[in-house]
Design a protein around this motif. Structure first.
Motif, mmCIF file in Angstrom:
data_model
loop_
_atom_site.group_PDB
_atom_site.id
_atom_site.type_symbol
_atom_site.label_atom_id
_atom_site.label_comp_id
_atom_site.label_asym_id
_atom_site.label_seq_id
_atom_site.Cartn_x
_atom_site.Cartn_y
_atom_site.Cartn_z
ATOM 1 N N ILE A 45 6.369 6.997 -13.927
ATOM 2 C CA ILE A 45 4.910 6.918 -13.784
ATOM 3 C C ILE A 45 4.509 5.579 -13.167
ATOM 4 C CG2 ILE A 45 2.745 6.776 -15.086
ATOM 5 C CD1 ILE A 45 3.974 8.787 -17.053
ATOM 6 N N VAL A 46 5.062 4.480 -13.715
ATOM 7 C CA VAL A 46 4.730 3.155 -13.176
ATOM 8 C C VAL A 46 5.168 3.054 -11.720
ATOM 9 C CG1 VAL A 46 5.127 0.677 -13.404
ATOM 10 C CG2 VAL A 46 4.847 2.080 -15.449
ATOM 11 N N GLY A 47 6.393 3.531 -11.433
ATOM 12 C CA GLY A 47 6.872 3.475 -10.055
ATOM 13 C C GLY A 47 6.024 4.300 -9.105
ATOM 14 N N SER A 48 5.579 5.469 -9.550
ATOM 15 C CA SER A 48 4.746 6.321 -8.692
ATOM 16 C C SER A 48 3.404 5.664 -8.408
ATOM 17 C CB SER A 48 4.540 7.690 -9.363
ATOM 18 O OG SER A 48 5.773 8.353 -9.541
ATOM 19 N N ILE A 49 2.810 5.039 -9.436
ATOM 20 C CA ILE A 49 1.532 4.353 -9.228
ATOM 21 C C ILE A 49 1.705 3.212 -8.221
ATOM 22 C CG2 ILE A 49 -0.211 2.903 -10.345
ATOM 23 C CD1 ILE A 49 0.197 4.566 -12.873
ATOM 24 N N ALA A 50 2.776 2.409 -8.433
ATOM 25 C CA ALA A 50 3.014 1.283 -7.519
ATOM 26 C C ALA A 50 3.294 1.769 -6.099
ATOM 27 C CB ALA A 50 4.178 0.438 -8.030
ATOM 28 N N LEU A 51 4.076 2.841 -5.967
ATOM 29 C CA LEU A 51 4.387 3.367 -4.634
ATOM 30 C C LEU A 51 3.132 3.916 -3.961
ATOM 31 C CD1 LEU A 51 6.493 4.081 -2.490
ATOM 32 C CD2 LEU A 51 6.854 6.253 -3.669
ATOM 33 N N ALA A 52 2.292 4.608 -4.724
ATOM 34 C CA ALA A 52 1.053 5.132 -4.146
ATOM 35 C C ALA A 52 0.159 4.000 -3.650
ATOM 36 C CB ALA A 52 0.313 5.977 -5.183
ATOM 37 N N LEU A 53 0.106 2.922 -4.424
ATOM 38 C CA LEU A 53 -0.703 1.783 -3.998
ATOM 39 C C LEU A 53 -0.107 1.123 -2.757
ATOM 40 C CD1 LEU A 53 -1.598 0.184 -7.443
ATOM 41 C CD2 LEU A 53 -3.052 1.556 -5.970
ATOM 42 N N TRP A 54 1.223 1.033 -2.723
ATOM 43 C CA TRP A 54 1.867 0.423 -1.555
ATOM 44 C C TRP A 54 1.604 1.252 -0.295
ATOM 45 C CZ3 TRP A 54 6.252 1.923 1.490
ATOM 46 C CH2 TRP A 54 6.682 0.930 2.373
ATOM 47 N N LEU A 55 1.590 2.569 -0.434
ATOM 48 C CA LEU A 55 1.385 3.435 0.729
ATOM 49 C C LEU A 55 -0.068 3.462 1.176
ATOM 50 C CD1 LEU A 55 3.639 6.489 -0.229
ATOM 51 C CD2 LEU A 55 4.107 4.775 1.509
ATOM 52 N N LEU A 106 -2.257 -2.857 -11.666
ATOM 53 C CA LEU A 106 -3.596 -2.323 -11.885
ATOM 54 C C LEU A 106 -4.661 -3.408 -11.749
ATOM 55 C CD1 LEU A 106 -2.976 0.167 -14.834
ATOM 56 C CD2 LEU A 106 -3.191 0.662 -12.404
ATOM 57 N N ARG A 107 -4.347 -4.633 -12.246
ATOM 58 C CA ARG A 107 -5.306 -5.735 -12.101
ATOM 59 C C ARG A 107 -5.536 -6.050 -10.622
ATOM 60 N NH1 ARG A 107 -6.327 -9.658 -16.115
ATOM 61 N NH2 ARG A 107 -5.995 -11.276 -14.549
ATOM 62 N N ARG A 108 -4.438 -6.095 -9.877
ATOM 63 C CA ARG A 108 -4.584 -6.386 -8.452
ATOM 64 C C ARG A 108 -5.338 -5.275 -7.739
ATOM 65 N NH1 ARG A 108 -0.286 -9.906 -5.286
ATOM 66 N NH2 ARG A 108 -0.294 -11.701 -6.668
ATOM 67 N N PHE A 109 -5.025 -4.039 -8.100
ATOM 68 C CA PHE A 109 -5.729 -2.927 -7.485
ATOM 69 C C PHE A 109 -7.216 -2.973 -7.831
ATOM 70 C CE2 PHE A 109 -7.288 1.497 -7.773
ATOM 71 C CZ PHE A 109 -7.212 1.814 -6.437
ATOM 72 N N GLY A 156 3.816 -6.356 -0.422
ATOM 73 C CA GLY A 156 5.183 -6.156 -0.892
ATOM 74 C C GLY A 156 5.303 -6.100 -2.397
ATOM 75 N N ILE A 157 4.348 -6.659 -3.123
ATOM 76 C CA ILE A 157 4.455 -6.676 -4.581
ATOM 77 C C ILE A 157 4.444 -5.259 -5.138
ATOM 78 C CG2 ILE A 157 1.980 -6.827 -5.126
ATOM 79 C CD1 ILE A 157 2.748 -8.952 -7.210
ATOM 80 N N TYR A 158 3.691 -4.343 -4.500
ATOM 81 C CA TYR A 158 3.670 -2.956 -4.938
ATOM 82 C C TYR A 158 5.008 -2.272 -4.640
ATOM 83 C CZ TYR A 158 -1.401 -3.630 -5.100
ATOM 84 O OH TYR A 158 -2.664 -4.080 -5.378
ATOM 85 N N PHE A 159 5.577 -2.559 -3.479
ATOM 86 C CA PHE A 159 6.841 -1.927 -3.107
ATOM 87 C C PHE A 159 7.958 -2.309 -4.081
ATOM 88 C CE2 PHE A 159 10.962 -2.390 -0.979
ATOM 89 C CZ PHE A 159 11.179 -1.085 -0.591
ATOM 90 N N TRP A 160 8.068 -3.607 -4.388
ATOM 91 C CA TRP A 160 9.159 -4.032 -5.264
ATOM 92 C C TRP A 160 8.953 -3.556 -6.691
ATOM 93 C CZ3 TRP A 160 13.319 -5.089 -2.871
ATOM 94 C CH2 TRP A 160 13.290 -5.674 -1.606
ATOM 95 N N GLN A 189 -2.679 1.046 0.182
ATOM 96 C CA GLN A 189 -3.385 -0.226 0.330
ATOM 97 C C GLN A 189 -2.851 -0.962 1.557
ATOM 98 O OE1 GLN A 189 -6.069 -0.893 -1.789
ATOM 99 N NE2 GLN A 189 -5.511 1.216 -2.255
ATOM 100 N N VAL A 190 -3.426 -0.665 2.699
ATOM 101 C CA VAL A 190 -2.983 -1.239 3.965
ATOM 102 C C VAL A 190 -4.017 -2.252 4.427
ATOM 103 C CG1 VAL A 190 -2.323 -0.766 6.344
ATOM 104 C CG2 VAL A 190 -1.779 0.887 4.552
ATOM 105 N N ASP A 191 -3.532 -3.459 4.761
ATOM 106 C CA ASP A 191 -4.412 -4.528 5.228
ATOM 107 C C ASP A 191 -4.124 -4.776 6.701
ATOM 108 O OD1 ASP A 191 -6.169 -6.647 5.334
ATOM 109 O OD2 ASP A 191 -4.648 -8.110 4.759
ATOM 110 N N THR A 192 -5.156 -4.821 7.503
ATOM 111 C CA THR A 192 -5.008 -5.112 8.932
ATOM 112 C C THR A 192 -5.196 -6.600 9.142
ATOM 113 O OG1 THR A 192 -5.852 -2.928 9.504
ATOM 114 C CG2 THR A 192 -5.840 -4.606 11.236
ATOM 115 N N GLY A 193 -4.149 -7.259 9.627
ATOM 116 C CA GLY A 193 -4.174 -8.704 9.797
ATOM 117 C C GLY A 193 -5.017 -9.129 10.983
ATOM 118 N N ALA A 194 -5.026 -10.458 11.197
ATOM 119 C CA ALA A 194 -5.845 -11.023 12.273
ATOM 120 C C ALA A 194 -5.374 -10.565 13.648
ATOM 121 C CB ALA A 194 -5.830 -12.548 12.187
#
Length: 618
Positions: free
Chosen positions: A196-206, A392-395, A221-225, A208-213
């Motif tokens: 469950i924890v891994g699935s939540i983290a993987l879903a967030l990693w997939l 979850l806090r970061r999300f 990467g924190i979600y992936f690991w 939560q995409v940030d477009t850089g400058a």
């Protein structure tokens, strides 16, 4: 301070090792409990290793790898116990740990078989506690013999723990079910939690995409690991409930060791990102020791299993604990220097996990104790909870920030919409003003081209002195009719050919009657013509007026007929007279130009007694 902490840690480890190794150093007699159950600790053992058979006394627990340096073999345990009388109720046998495959006999009767004793490196039943029911008639007053025969595979924690026999109710409910819940059910729950924890983290990693400058999309990467750590641990813990692995033992054993190392390395990479080291180019090298942990574990476990020498894996696990311990120590120092709730949670969980990992290495890999369960299995839940809370806090923080951005963007969009609405209103007003101006210009232009030209003709006729009053009157009447039609055109709906014809009839029918021309009206209901806007309607009006005016002036006709009908989707208009006709190849240029301007197909046929001017739309 550090010296004191080191001394306390050394003392704690020594207590763990001494306590684990010293289990069973009590009385040599079977220990009988108040409920009548008996703990069997002594007997005789017959072993067969590398073709050599030995028999001797045994004191349980018996750790096969420690006694035989990891070599596979067979063993038969004879555990006697004495009963004052044959029991009147069913009994049971509780074995906390035994394996890898085995069979249980009581007083010469086979009770249960777990696995195939003739096949090595196959199933492994040492992962869960065992309960064997005993029929009451098999037990006798006096001496009884419990025999457990097993096949031990290399590096699979084979052996036999102390055995308890006694009345079925207390043995099953108080001993077996409790141990089963901790080891088997607990493994299932831990696996589910990690998934469950891994699935939540993987879903967030997939997601939560940030477009850089620079426009490149980047994931945190924190979600992936976190996801990788939990998935590795889920596979590793799930092994505790899989008695028959889906792969041969050597690949399966290497996979389990790799999952253990992958969990540890991924958890440390989570710390690596949490501490902010990933943003420091000078600390990029910290990733390589963690890669070495995984690669070294795979190599060491393969050597240990292939050569049947567990010492390879035992030695490498010591190195792995040192690497992880140093890494965790650095993370703790960084946390103390720059504390936060997230880092403190992970630092505590990491310290507890490392301490439990050291305990497991000492007790499971080095001591003679058998039947002990790894503590890291349960301490990992603290690390998983810490990962979940941080993720979850970061999300939540990112979601809050995103909602703020969305609210700000919505306000900006609303402001833009208000500005656009004002601009649109201004543009509409300008468009209306322009439309009125264009309409005035059109009316003036039409009056100039139509009424003005007729009045100019009338003036020239008067100036010439050669025009009869009848011709002058006809010119002035044409001018007046065209003026009236120009005024009528202001109110004509775009595309409404029927209304245009009705206005034309209203204005021209009295003049036709005055000229002695019979007027015939054969206009059916027709559909609006989409391509006729206000300007095109005016052009059509001029075209029809010119055709009728030609009849009045030149045709010498007695009948004028106007027709309108539909042929499919085509609207067809006809102006027909019975005049003298004219050369149809010499159609006035104005008619062709106006027809082309409004997208109509013009057809003219003429002969004495019948002239037809036809327009078709569609």
């Amino acid at each position: 301070m550090l010296a004191r902490l080191g001394a306390l840690l050394s003392l704690w480890l020594a207590v763990l090792v001494t306590g684990a190794a010293g289990m069973g150093a009590a009385s040599a007699e079977p220990l009988q409990a108040a409920d009548g159950s008996i703990e069997l600790r002594h007997g005789t053992i017959t072993t067969s290793v590398d073709g050599i058979t030995r028999t001797g006394p045994i004191e349980l627990s018996y750790h096969w790898d420690r006694q035989h340096r990891g070599r596979p073999g067979l063993a038969s345990f004879d555990l006697p116990f004495t009963l004052a009388a044959a029991p009147a109720t069913p009994w049971g046998i509780f074995i906390p740990r035994v394996g890898n495959v085995f069979e249980v006999q009581l007083n010469g009767a086979l009770l249960q078989v777990y696995g195939d004793m003739s096949v090595g490196n196959d199933a492994d039943y040492a992962k869960a506690p065992i309960y064997v029911p005993v029929p009451g008639h098999l037990l006798t007053a006096g001496e009884n013999h419990l025999q457990i025969r097993l096949r031990a595979d290399s590096a699979r924690r084979a052996g036999l723990s102390r055995v308890v026999v006694g009345p079925a109710t207390p043995v099953r409910t108080e001993l077996f079910e409790s141990a089963y819940a901790w080891r088997f059910t607990g493994s299932v729950l831990l696996t589910a939690f990690s998934l469950i924890v891994g699935s939540i983290a993987l879903a967030l990693w997939l997601t939560q995409v940030d477009t850089g400058a620079v426009g490149r999309q980047r994931r945190d990467g924190i979600y992936f690991w976190a996801a990788l750590a939990e998935f590795c641990w889920a596979v590793r813990v799930a092994d505790g409930v899989i008695a028959e692995p889906p792969l041969p033992w050597v690949p399966w054993g290497v996979l389990m060791a790799a999952c253990y190392a992958g969990w540890a390395a991924s958890a440390m990479m989570f710390c690596y990102h949490l501490a902010g080291w990933a943003r420091n180019p000078r600390l990029q090298w910290l990733r390589w020791p963690l890669a070495v942990v995984v690669a070294g574990t795979v190599v060491a476990s393969a050597l240990a299993l292939h050569r049947e020498q567990p010492v390879w894996l035992t030695g490498w696990l010591a190195v792995e604990i040192v690497i992880i311990g140093v890494f965790v120590g650095g993370f703790v120092v960084a946390t103390v220097r720059n504390p936060s709730t997230e880092r403190m949670l992970v630092a505590i969980a990491a310290l507890v996990t490392v301490a439990f990992g050291m305990r497991d290495w000492l007790v499971i890999r080095l001591s003679d104790a058998y039947g002990e369960t790894t503590w890291v299995r349960y301490s990992s839940i603290f690390f998983g909870i810490a990962l979940l809370l941080i993720v979850l806090r970061r999300f939540h923080a990112v979601s809050t920030q995103a909602r703020g951005w969305v609210a700000a963007l919505a306000e900006r969009v609303a402001q833009r919409e208000r500005e656009l609405a004002l601009t649109y209103a201004e543009l509409e007003q300008v468009a209306r003003d322009q439309a009125r101006t264009h309409e005035r210009e059109r009316i003036l232009r039409d009056m100039h081209d139509g009424v003005g030209s007729h009045i100019s003709s009338a003036i020239r006729q008067l100036q010439s002195g050669q025009t009869s009053s009848e011709e002058l009157l006809r010119t002035l009447r044409d001018s007046l009719d065209q003026l009236k039609l120009s005024i009528d055109s202001i109110h004509l709906p775009p595309g409404d050919v029927g209304a245009l014809l009705a206005a034309l009839r209203y204005r021209l029918e009295p003049r036709l009657m005055a000229a002695g021309i019979e007027f015939e009206w054969a206009v059916e209901e027709v559909e609006p013509v989409q391509l006729l806007d206000a300007h095109a309607m005016r052009q059509l009006q001029f075209l029809l007026f010119e055709a009728i005016s030609n009849v009045l002036q030149h045709a010498q006709a007695s009948v004028l007929r106007i027709e309108a009908d539909m042929q499919g989707d085509t609207v067809r208009l006809r102006v027909i007279d019975n005049g003298r006709g004219f050369d149809a190849s010499q159609v006035p240029r104005a008619l062709w130009e106006r027809a082309g301007a409004i997208g109509a197909r013009l057809a003219v046929e003429s002969r004495p007694g019948r002239t037809v001017v036809q327009l078709a739309f569609g």
